[in-house]
Scaffold this motif. Sequence first.
Motif, PDB file in Angstrom:
ATOM      1  N   LEU A 123       0.821  -1.211   0.000  1.00 54.78           N
ATOM      2  CA  LEU A 123       0.000   0.000   0.000  1.00 54.78           C
ATOM      3  C   LEU A 123       0.858   1.265   0.000  1.00 54.78           C
ATOM      4  CD1 LEU A 123      -2.841  -1.035   2.478  1.00 54.78           C
ATOM      5  CD2 LEU A 123      -3.013  -0.730  -0.001  1.00 54.78           C
ATOM      6  N   VAL A 124       1.901   1.293   0.832  1.00 53.39           N
ATOM      7  CA  VAL A 124       2.785   2.459   0.868  1.00 53.39           C
ATOM      8  C   VAL A 124       3.509   2.623  -0.467  1.00 53.39           C
ATOM      9  CG1 VAL A 124       4.882   3.404   1.946  1.00 53.39           C
ATOM     10  CG2 VAL A 124       3.063   2.454   3.364  1.00 53.39           C
ATOM     11  N   GLY A 125       4.020   1.534  -1.016  1.00 55.91           N
ATOM     12  CA  GLY A 125       4.703   1.605  -2.303  1.00 55.91           C
ATOM     13  C   GLY A 125       3.777   2.035  -3.433  1.00 55.91           C
ATOM     14  N   PHE A 126       2.534   1.567  -3.391  1.00 54.38           N
ATOM     15  CA  PHE A 126       1.565   1.962  -4.422  1.00 54.38           C
ATOM     16  C   PHE A 126       1.202   3.435  -4.291  1.00 54.38           C
ATOM     17  CE2 PHE A 126      -2.826   2.396  -5.973  1.00 54.38           C
ATOM     18  CZ  PHE A 126      -2.674   1.890  -7.263  1.00 54.38           C
ATOM     19  N   TYR A 127       0.985   3.882  -3.055  1.00 56.65           N
ATOM     20  CA  TYR A 127       0.603   5.271  -2.825  1.00 56.65           C
ATOM     21  C   TYR A 127       1.737   6.223  -3.209  1.00 56.65           C
ATOM     22  CZ  TYR A 127      -0.892   9.510  -0.440  1.00 56.65           C
ATOM     23  OH  TYR A 127      -1.243  10.803  -0.146  1.00 56.65           O
TER      24      TYR A 127
ATOM     25  N   VAL B   9       8.758   1.383  -5.534  1.00 58.33           N
ATOM     26  CA  VAL B   9       8.839   0.005  -5.089  1.00 58.33           C
ATOM     27  C   VAL B   9       9.849  -0.184  -3.957  1.00 58.33           C
ATOM     28  CG1 VAL B   9      10.584  -0.809  -6.714  1.00 58.33           C
ATOM     29  CG2 VAL B   9       8.811  -2.363  -5.951  1.00 58.33           C
ATOM     30  N   ILE B  10      10.774   0.737  -3.808  1.00 55.41           N
ATOM     31  CA  ILE B  10      11.795   0.579  -2.768  1.00 55.41           C
ATOM     32  C   ILE B  10      11.175   0.621  -1.373  1.00 55.41           C
ATOM     33  CG2 ILE B  10      12.489   2.995  -2.475  1.00 55.41           C
ATOM     34  CD1 ILE B  10      14.885   0.043  -2.766  1.00 55.41           C
ATOM     35  N   TYR B  11      10.103   1.396  -1.194  1.00 54.35           N
ATOM     36  CA  TYR B  11       9.419   1.410   0.094  1.00 54.35           C
ATOM     37  C   TYR B  11       8.778   0.062   0.394  1.00 54.35           C
ATOM     38  CZ  TYR B  11      10.087   6.439   0.173  1.00 54.35           C
ATOM     39  OH  TYR B  11      10.645   7.688   0.191  1.00 54.35           O
ATOM     40  N   THR B  12       8.238  -0.558  -0.636  1.00 53.02           N
ATOM     41  CA  THR B  12       7.656  -1.891  -0.474  1.00 53.02           C
ATOM     42  C   THR B  12       8.718  -2.886  -0.017  1.00 53.02           C
ATOM     43  OG1 THR B  12       6.062  -1.394  -2.216  1.00 53.02           O
ATOM     44  CG2 THR B  12       6.369  -3.712  -1.650  1.00 53.02           C
ATOM     45  N   VAL B  13       9.867  -2.822  -0.638  1.00 52.74           N
ATOM     46  CA  VAL B  13      10.965  -3.731  -0.289  1.00 52.74           C
ATOM     47  C   VAL B  13      11.447  -3.477   1.138  1.00 52.74           C
ATOM     48  CG1 VAL B  13      13.345  -4.376  -0.846  1.00 52.74           C
ATOM     49  CG2 VAL B  13      11.684  -4.035  -2.676  1.00 52.74           C
ATOM     50  N   TYR B  14      11.646  -2.217   1.493  1.00 53.05           N
ATOM     51  CA  TYR B  14      12.144  -1.891   2.832  1.00 53.05           C
ATOM     52  C   TYR B  14      11.149  -2.292   3.921  1.00 53.05           C
ATOM     53  CZ  TYR B  14      16.143   0.719   1.034  1.00 53.05           C
ATOM     54  OH  TYR B  14      17.321   1.077   0.435  1.00 53.05           O
ATOM     55  N   ILE B  15       9.878  -2.050   3.694  1.00 54.13           N
ATOM     56  CA  ILE B  15       8.869  -2.426   4.690  1.00 54.13           C
ATOM     57  C   ILE B  15       8.774  -3.948   4.799  1.00 54.13           C
ATOM     58  CG2 ILE B  15       6.406  -2.342   5.241  1.00 54.13           C
ATOM     59  CD1 ILE B  15       6.410   0.519   4.079  1.00 54.13           C
TER      60      ILE B  15
END
Length: 102
Positions: free
Chosen positions: A37-41, A45-51
């Motif tokens: 959700l954070v990466g989509f918003y 994609v790096i936020y998705t990976v880090y989370i």
Amino acid sequence: MDVIQNIIEGTIDFEGQRIAELLTTRILILSGIIGWLVGFYLKDVIYTVYIGLAGSLLAFLLVVPPWPVYNKHPLRWLPAGAGKKGDNSVDGDGGVVNKKGQ
């Protein structure tokens, strides 16, 4: 010495295994959903990976060490030498079954 051995050995009971598996599954699913959700918003994609990696690290730290909460229901084993040599009977669900007559 027994305390150190218990820490290194890392024994957990069956109920502890169930809790650890449930906790791991929920943490990984939740971190995956939040990461997506954070990466989509934010369209990155790096936020998705880090989370997702942070969720994996959290699950690792909560499940891998043998925390005492995972060993609250230890099994009671039979004492050594409880069965006699030549005794082929098995104590089942409240009854004794003799294997010699089979």
